[in-house]
Design an enzyme around this catalytic site. Sequence first.
Site, PDB file in Angstrom:
ATOM      1  N   ASP A 165       0.885  -1.116  -0.038  1.00  0.00           N
ATOM      2  CA  ASP A 165       0.069   0.173   0.099  1.00  0.00           C
ATOM      3  C   ASP A 165       0.801   1.323  -0.015  1.00  0.00           C
ATOM      4  O   ASP A 165       0.587   2.204   0.893  1.00  0.00           O
ATOM      5  CB  ASP A 165      -1.004  -0.024   1.106  1.00  0.00           C
ATOM      6  N   ASN A 416       7.059  -7.308   6.756  1.00  0.00           N
ATOM      7  CA  ASN A 416       5.816  -6.654   7.219  1.00  0.00           C
ATOM      8  C   ASN A 416       4.668  -7.664   6.646  1.00  0.00           C
ATOM      9  O   ASN A 416       4.399  -7.590   5.128  1.00  0.00           O
ATOM     10  CB  ASN A 416       5.705  -5.160   6.537  1.00  0.00           C
ATOM     11  N   GLU A 417       3.805  -7.874   7.506  1.00  0.00           N
ATOM     12  CA  GLU A 417       2.592  -8.501   7.057  1.00  0.00           C
ATOM     13  C   GLU A 417       2.665  -9.749   6.132  1.00  0.00           C
ATOM     14  O   GLU A 417       2.247  -9.923   5.148  1.00  0.00           O
ATOM     15  CB  GLU A 417       1.565  -7.447   6.580  1.00  0.00           C
ATOM     16  N   ASN A 471       0.107  -5.439  13.640  1.00  0.00           N
ATOM     17  CA  ASN A 471      -0.559  -4.578  12.839  1.00  0.00           C
ATOM     18  C   ASN A 471      -2.189  -4.541  13.024  1.00  0.00           C
ATOM     19  O   ASN A 471      -2.494  -5.743  12.598  1.00  0.00           O
ATOM     20  CB  ASN A 471      -0.152  -4.598  11.547  1.00  0.00           C
ATOM     21  N   TYR A 473      -6.339  -3.203  13.043  1.00  0.00           N
ATOM     22  CA  TYR A 473      -7.198  -2.029  12.522  1.00  0.00           C
ATOM     23  C   TYR A 473      -8.744  -2.370  12.974  1.00  0.00           C
ATOM     24  O   TYR A 473      -9.536  -2.018  12.272  1.00  0.00           O
ATOM     25  CB  TYR A 473      -7.047  -1.978  10.990  1.00  0.00           C
ATOM     26  N   TYR A 477     -10.554  -1.135   9.407  1.00  0.00           N
ATOM     27  CA  TYR A 477     -11.097  -2.170   8.434  1.00  0.00           C
ATOM     28  C   TYR A 477     -11.863  -3.199   9.173  1.00  0.00           C
ATOM     29  O   TYR A 477     -12.872  -3.775   8.359  1.00  0.00           O
ATOM     30  CB  TYR A 477      -9.869  -3.104   7.913  1.00  0.00           C
ATOM     31  N   GLU A 511       1.071  -1.067  13.842  1.00  0.00           N
ATOM     32  CA  GLU A 511       0.135  -0.311  13.248  1.00  0.00           C
ATOM     33  C   GLU A 511      -1.229  -0.296  13.772  1.00  0.00           C
ATOM     34  O   GLU A 511      -1.526  -1.162  14.110  1.00  0.00           O
ATOM     35  CB  GLU A 511       0.031  -0.940  11.724  1.00  0.00           C
ATOM     36  N   TRP A 556      -0.011   4.093  12.688  1.00  0.00           N
ATOM     37  CA  TRP A 556       0.390   4.183  11.299  1.00  0.00           C
ATOM     38  C   TRP A 556      -0.802   5.506  10.861  1.00  0.00           C
ATOM     39  O   TRP A 556      -1.957   5.436  11.079  1.00  0.00           O
ATOM     40  CB  TRP A 556      -0.319   3.077  10.664  1.00  0.00           C
ATOM     41  N   LYS A 575      -3.948   8.167   6.830  1.00  0.00           N
ATOM     42  CA  LYS A 575      -3.834   7.633   8.272  1.00  0.00           C
ATOM     43  C   LYS A 575      -2.881   8.556   8.791  1.00  0.00           C
ATOM     44  O   LYS A 575      -2.815   8.339  10.090  1.00  0.00           O
ATOM     45  CB  LYS A 575      -3.785   6.051   8.422  1.00  0.00           C
TER      46      LYS A 575
HETATM   47  C1  GCB Z   1      -1.274  -2.317   6.390  1.00  0.00           C
HETATM   48  C2  GCB Z   1       0.064  -2.348   5.880  1.00  0.00           C
HETATM   49  C3  GCB Z   1       0.600  -0.703   5.522  1.00  0.00           C
HETATM   50  C4  GCB Z   1      -1.066   0.017   5.131  1.00  0.00           C
HETATM   51  C5  GCB Z   1      -1.942  -0.009   6.146  1.00  0.00           C
HETATM   52  C6  GCB Z   1      -3.133   0.558   5.911  1.00  0.00           C
HETATM   53  O1  GCB Z   1      -1.456  -3.276   7.150  1.00  0.00           O
HETATM   54  O2  GCB Z   1       1.242  -2.577   6.615  1.00  0.00           O
HETATM   55  O3  GCB Z   1       1.527  -0.919   4.417  1.00  0.00           O
HETATM   56  O4  GCB Z   1      -0.648   1.331   4.714  1.00  0.00           O
HETATM   57  O5  GCB Z   1      -2.080  -1.272   6.607  1.00  0.00           O
HETATM   58  O6  GCB Z   1      -3.471   1.893   5.850  1.00  0.00           O
HETATM   59  O7  GCB Z   1      -4.042  -0.157   5.320  1.00  0.00           O
END
Ligand code: GCB
Length: 608
Positions: A165, A416-417, A471, A473, A477, A511, A556, A575
């Site tokens: 992303d 990462n992820e 990470n 959300y 999300y 994140e 993040w 973000k």
């Molecule tokens: C994530 C990623 C990061 C994205 C972020 C997002 O999990 O590691 O690269 O920018 O989410 O904002 O969706």
Amino acid sequence: MDSMLYPINSISRRCVSLDGLWKFQFDEDGDGVDKGWNFELDNPIEIPVPASFNDFFVDKESREYCGDFWYEKDVFVPQEWQGNDIFLRFSAATHRAIVYVNGYNVGEHEGGFLPFNCDISNVVYYNQYNRICVKMNNELSHISLPAGNVKTLTNGKKMNAPYFDFFNYAGLNRSVYLTCIPKEAILDFSVSHHINGCDAITDYEVTTNGEHNVIVNVFDNDGNKVASSIGKKGVLEIKDVHLWQVRNAYLYHFVIMIFDENEVILDEYFDEIGIRTVEVKNEDILINNEPVYLKGFGKHEDSDVVGRDFNIGVMKRDFELMKWIGANSFRTAHYPYDETIYKIADKEGFLVIDEVSAVGFMESMMNFLDASSGKKTAWFKKESTPQLLENHKQALTELINRDKNHACVIAWSLFNEPETTDEAAIPYFQEIFDLAHQLDPQNRPRTFAMIMNSRPETCKCYQFADIIALNRYYGWYIGGGYEISDAKMMFKQEMEAWKDKHLNKPFIFTEYGADTDGSLHKLPSAMWSQEYQKEYLNMQHEIFDSYSFVKGEQIWNFADFQTTEGIMRVNGNKKGVFTRQRQPKDIAYLLKNRWENLPQNYKSKQGS
Ligand code: GCB
């Protein structure tokens, strides 16, 4: 071995920056060499270096260009350098490069975020201009770091399709140097520190390409010599050491010299070194045996016009903002940053989680979304996986060799992820984690940032991490907006499941964040408004504060940044706590208030 030492001028070394305007040309058919472009481009424009090429252009085909492209520059090599080794030193060439000097191939490099040298001693003309032509390529694949794919549109144009992303900015994103190094030279050195009461014991090792002996002298800030040792390997004892502390740095000046039988100095190299220890013990991250709670950001190298270029002005502003807000740390998401950033972090006492560009290891254009829905892509089962592993190992080796002496670097982030829900990930992880351990003389903690579906019951690889980095959300999300109370419950459920595992390791959030339009206010809140960003953050903080094993929070993102266009992104990822122009959103004041009031050793026995 390619020397990763940062280029300097010293009594034996010369380095000249080649930054400025270079010639530039796209090579759509990939046949530049057949056309003699390794000698001279036939229809170039001029473009600045360092910079990503993309955002200079006003037409979309150029901005989105995918394939080969070339840079060219003439450089003067002085006569008095003859007899030494002459190198071109690229601080980064994104994502791969083949370098020609006066038409000769002098070196190639895969990977867009780490330095490499090309030995040009045998092809240069002294006291004359020499032509550098660099063939580059920005295509993503299943074996590139970062990973992605190339699509071909029906009109025949190629297009990069990242599995990550951030915009796939490319070009000579960092400085290029011409360097002159003596024939017998220091190639590498490493230090690792131990504290013994008031004193420090520093083990060091110097690699040279010759037989002569080495001396290492250490000076304090006032120029007093505080330690000295002869030999390529040895121990330096620094009495009453002034330790490098979090946000309170102190750097010693290390001078390394090769000298001959007549005490003539053959080579001299120096560096600023902070003396500190770092260790994970039970649930704590310890710096100099003191627990620390991480407050800070996941960042990007990203700014207007110049893209992923190393922009010294933006860097300065970023450090000022991080100090203003009370942060003490950041992660170099999702790739190694320019070396100057680590030097400033050393000086300012910031803690850095240094990430290799192993991102996009899940086959998805929107893995941030797909992971939440449980999508699986058998990433580590591909035919190409062994080649990916080789490239990953190469990038990790270069990263650790480059950054191993920085006091600011307290951990390595090795992915990462990645997709960790399949057993196939296990042997791959084992090799990468073992390699990090083997390469780092300071044996720093290793971690990787875990995607939403790497959960206590699904993740096959968390056992490798010394620090569990999540990470998450929840509230964005998953369960965004009015559903935030459900999101909170789900978040708690996951944390309880981690707690029940009794891992006895520190957890950090690498994140969490909510996209926010810096100009949008809404009462009551709605997703994307500044009010919602606050509501979201308050919920996250409540969760973080209720688990004693959570030892850090890196939101993040530090600033809004450019991504691929799409239905999920309005001119990039929003973000940011700061806008892309580095001005605060409302949330910045909330964070400042929290972070300034959280003690450095928050949640330790002394600091809770
Ligand atoms: C994530 C990623 C990061 C994205 C972020 C997002 O999990 O590691 O690269 O920018 O989410 O904002 O969706």
